[in-house]
Motif scaffolding. Sequence first.
Motif, PDB file in Angstrom:
ATOM      1  N   PRO A  12       7.110 -51.379   3.694  1.00 38.05           N
ATOM      2  CA  PRO A  12       6.297 -50.298   3.138  1.00 38.05           C
ATOM      3  C   PRO A  12       4.799 -50.574   3.085  1.00 38.05           C
ATOM      4  CG  PRO A  12       7.252 -51.566   1.362  1.00 38.05           C
ATOM      5  CD  PRO A  12       7.753 -52.173   2.649  1.00 38.05           C
ATOM      6  N   VAL A  13       4.393 -51.834   3.291  1.00 37.90           N
ATOM      7  CA  VAL A  13       2.981 -52.204   3.105  1.00 37.90           C
ATOM      8  C   VAL A  13       2.490 -52.978   4.319  1.00 37.90           C
ATOM      9  CG1 VAL A  13       1.360 -53.553   1.693  1.00 37.90           C
ATOM     10  CG2 VAL A  13       3.197 -52.267   0.595  1.00 37.90           C
ATOM     11  N   ASN A  36      -0.061 -48.919   1.600  1.00 39.14           N
ATOM     12  CA  ASN A  36       1.284 -48.493   1.970  1.00 39.14           C
ATOM     13  C   ASN A  36       1.147 -47.473   3.089  1.00 39.14           C
ATOM     14  OD1 ASN A  36       0.373 -46.648  -0.304  1.00 39.14           O
ATOM     15  ND2 ASN A  36       2.262 -45.613   0.312  1.00 39.14           N
ATOM     16  N   SER A  86       1.073 -41.997  -1.535  1.00 36.81           N
ATOM     17  CA  SER A  86       0.228 -43.124  -1.912  1.00 36.81           C
ATOM     18  C   SER A  86       0.764 -43.793  -3.168  1.00 36.81           C
ATOM     19  CB  SER A  86      -1.203 -42.645  -2.162  1.00 36.81           C
ATOM     20  OG  SER A  86      -1.994 -43.734  -2.605  1.00 36.81           O
ATOM     21  N   TRP A  87       0.620 -45.094  -3.228  1.00 30.61           N
ATOM     22  CA  TRP A  87       0.990 -45.833  -4.426  1.00 30.61           C
ATOM     23  C   TRP A  87      -0.127 -45.781  -5.462  1.00 30.61           C
ATOM     24  CZ3 TRP A  87       3.612 -51.013  -2.577  1.00 30.61           C
ATOM     25  CH2 TRP A  87       4.766 -50.709  -1.867  1.00 30.61           C
TER      26      TRP A  87
END
Length: 140
Positions: A23-24, A41, A111-112
């Motif tokens: 994921p990153v 991410n 977005s995180w």
Amino acid sequence: MFQNDAFRVLDGEECRRLLARVPVGRVVYTRQALPAVLPVNFALDTDGSVLLRTSRGSDLVRAVDGVVVAFEADEFDAVTRSGWSVVVTGRATTVTDPADQARLSQAGPASWMPLRDPVFVRITAEMVTGRELTGAHALR
């Protein structure tokens, strides 16, 4: 010193398959004529391009929109000395097409980070390279 007993170059399909598992990654760009790296991410689009979601007025958008950047993601295991790394190089652009924006709002990355005036950034996969290390042992 270590001898690499299982290093191999990955093809494009393998690179995309591996990128879809994590994921990153890190976007590499130029800021004030110096290299900059930012963890983000991401998600892959159907055409293999890398998608980021960030704030329209962010420093990242100002720095990368319309320029060539690199994006790197990886996964490593220190115990087995194995893992992989994939680098996508291409032009980053802000997604402006309303149909594309609508589609990505449903299927693109979330977005995180909290966002103001969210926008998608696409990194077109002009060059995709990867390598895998499946183990190394110490030389005696």
